[in-house]
Design an enzyme around this catalytic site. Structure first.
Site, PDB file in Angstrom:
ATOM      1  N   ASP A   1     -10.061  -6.314   6.393  1.00  0.00           N
ATOM      2  CA  ASP A   1      -9.095  -5.324   5.911  1.00  0.00           C
ATOM      3  C   ASP A   1      -9.679  -4.551   4.724  1.00  0.00           C
ATOM      4  O   ASP A   1      -9.677  -3.320   4.734  1.00  0.00           O
ATOM      5  CB  ASP A   1      -7.767  -5.986   5.543  1.00  0.00           C
ATOM      6  CG  ASP A   1      -6.726  -4.975   5.114  1.00  0.00           C
ATOM      7  OD1 ASP A   1      -6.161  -4.291   5.991  1.00  0.00           O
ATOM      8  OD2 ASP A   1      -6.488  -4.830   3.892  1.00  0.00           O
TER       9      ASP A   1
ATOM     10  N   LYS B   1      -5.573   2.895   7.060  1.00  0.00           N
ATOM     11  CA  LYS B   1      -6.672   2.132   7.658  1.00  0.00           C
ATOM     12  C   LYS B   1      -6.315   0.646   7.737  1.00  0.00           C
ATOM     13  O   LYS B   1      -5.507   0.172   6.926  1.00  0.00           O
ATOM     14  CB  LYS B   1      -7.969   2.361   6.869  1.00  0.00           C
ATOM     15  CG  LYS B   1      -7.923   1.855   5.409  1.00  0.00           C
ATOM     16  CD  LYS B   1      -8.221   0.374   5.308  1.00  0.00           C
ATOM     17  CE  LYS B   1      -7.763  -0.208   4.013  1.00  0.00           C
ATOM     18  NZ  LYS B   1      -7.866  -1.690   4.002  1.00  0.00           N
TER      19      LYS B   1
ATOM     20  N   ILE C   1       0.828  -1.205   0.000  1.00  0.00           N
ATOM     21  CA  ILE C   1       0.000   0.000   0.000  1.00  0.00           C
ATOM     22  C   ILE C   1       0.859   1.250   0.000  1.00  0.00           C
ATOM     23  O   ILE C   1       0.533   2.259  -0.634  1.00  0.00           O
ATOM     24  CB  ILE C   1      -0.992   0.002   1.189  1.00  0.00           C
ATOM     25  CG1 ILE C   1      -2.113   1.024   0.965  1.00  0.00           C
ATOM     26  CG2 ILE C   1      -0.299   0.272   2.509  1.00  0.00           C
ATOM     27  CD1 ILE C   1      -3.045   0.670  -0.153  1.00  0.00           C
TER      28      ILE C   1
END
Length: 309
Positions: A168, A90, A14
């Site tokens: 997730d 997140k 990410i």
């Protein structure tokens, strides 16, 4: 104003795919260094942990924490104690208790803490929220199903304690729901499918209670073929469909024109604005729904997960 010097903590998929390009395109930030024991980069330089990175680069004023969730609270504590602003990828932490502690620490230290729910910045989310405002919600259906082997290759941590499993990605859907629907959502019930060799669910079905309506959310990591990231909202005035993870909007089947995708650039613009204002933005509603589901959900054991089956 000069760009804010920023460091990235945790340099996985990410961070590479989203955070680095967003920072590079931002007029507000300059990427100075990386903290990741597995990183071998020379430009920008990489360090084994947060402390080493900040010691080597005292000019760093902000950090983006992109580690697996179980490591985020410890890294954020170090950054806050050193007087740095913090953006949390997140889900922000492994638990509500950790996130609430970080908020108290950040406010006491006078630094910005930002829980960065990237799906809330998807192109159609603001338009969906505006269209739903003042309308009577009758029912909500969520289908958030993807192939874990495609989107999370080699991420063994996702199946471990504090890894969240299918939540997730599923928490992205919940972050959109809590942003576009009126009032608060609470968990009514949850069914979790957990592989025999994993600690976290590979699929989940949640029933959420809203103000006079119910929302049913189905998450699944076993999807093959077309992937689905869809939210349907039935109202007294028609049906809204958010598709493509919040980047497509249709009302009663008619496609609406929206802006271009740009979730992570929007996050960094928001982070810069918070820093300039000396403010925090800590949104824990999506995390609470997931924590409640993991704590109270009915668990069904399913076949072991093998990534290379």
């Amino acid at each position: 104003m000069r760009p804010v010097a920023i460091g990235i903590v945790g340099f996985g998929k990410i961070a590479r795919d989203q955070h680095v390009p967003a920072i590079a395109a931002s007029p507000d930030f300059e990427l100075v260094a990386i903290a990741d024991p597995a990183a071998g980069h020379e430009a920008p330089p990489a360090y084994g942990d947060v402390s080493a990175m900040l010691a080597a680069h005292p000019d760093i004023a902000a950090v983006s924490i992109c580690t697996p969730p179980g490591f985020r609270a410890a890294a954020a504590r170090q950054a806050i104690a050193a007087g740095r602003h913090v953006l949390l990828e997140k889900p922000p932490c492994a638990s509500l208790a950790q996130a609430r502690e970080l908020e108290k620490l950040a406010r006491a230290a006078g630094v910005t803490l930002f829980t960065a729910w990237h799906s809330q910045k998807a192109a159609a989310v603001a338009a969906a929220r505006e269209w739903l405002h003042g309308r009577t919600i009758e029912a909500v259906r969520v289908s958030w199903k993807e192939d874990v082997r495609v989107w999370h290759p080699g991420q063994a941590w996702i199946w471990e304690k504090d890894g969240f499993g299918v939540f997730d990605p599923g928490i992205n859907a919940l972050s959109i729901l809590t942003a576009i629907l009126p009032g608060d959502l609470r968990l009514a019930e949850a069914d979790l499918s957990v592989p025999a060799n994993c600690e976290t669910p590979i699929a989940a079905r949640l029933t959420l209670a809203g103000n006079g309506f119910a929302a049913v959310a189905e998450f699944d990591f076993r999807q093959s073929g077309p992937q689905s990231w869809d939210i349907e909202v039935e109202t007294g005035d028609g049906r809204l469909l958010l598709a493509q993870g919040g980047n497509s909007l249709a009302i009663d089947g008619e496609q609406r024109s929206i802006g271009a995708e740009g979730e992570y650039p929007a996050l960094y613009a928001a982070f810069a604005a918070l820093i300039r204002a000396g403010a925090c933005n800590v949104d824990l509603a999506p995390l609470k729904l997931v924590e409640d589901a993991l704590r109270t959900g009915r668990i069904t054991a399913v076949a072991p997960f093998e990534e290379y089956a």
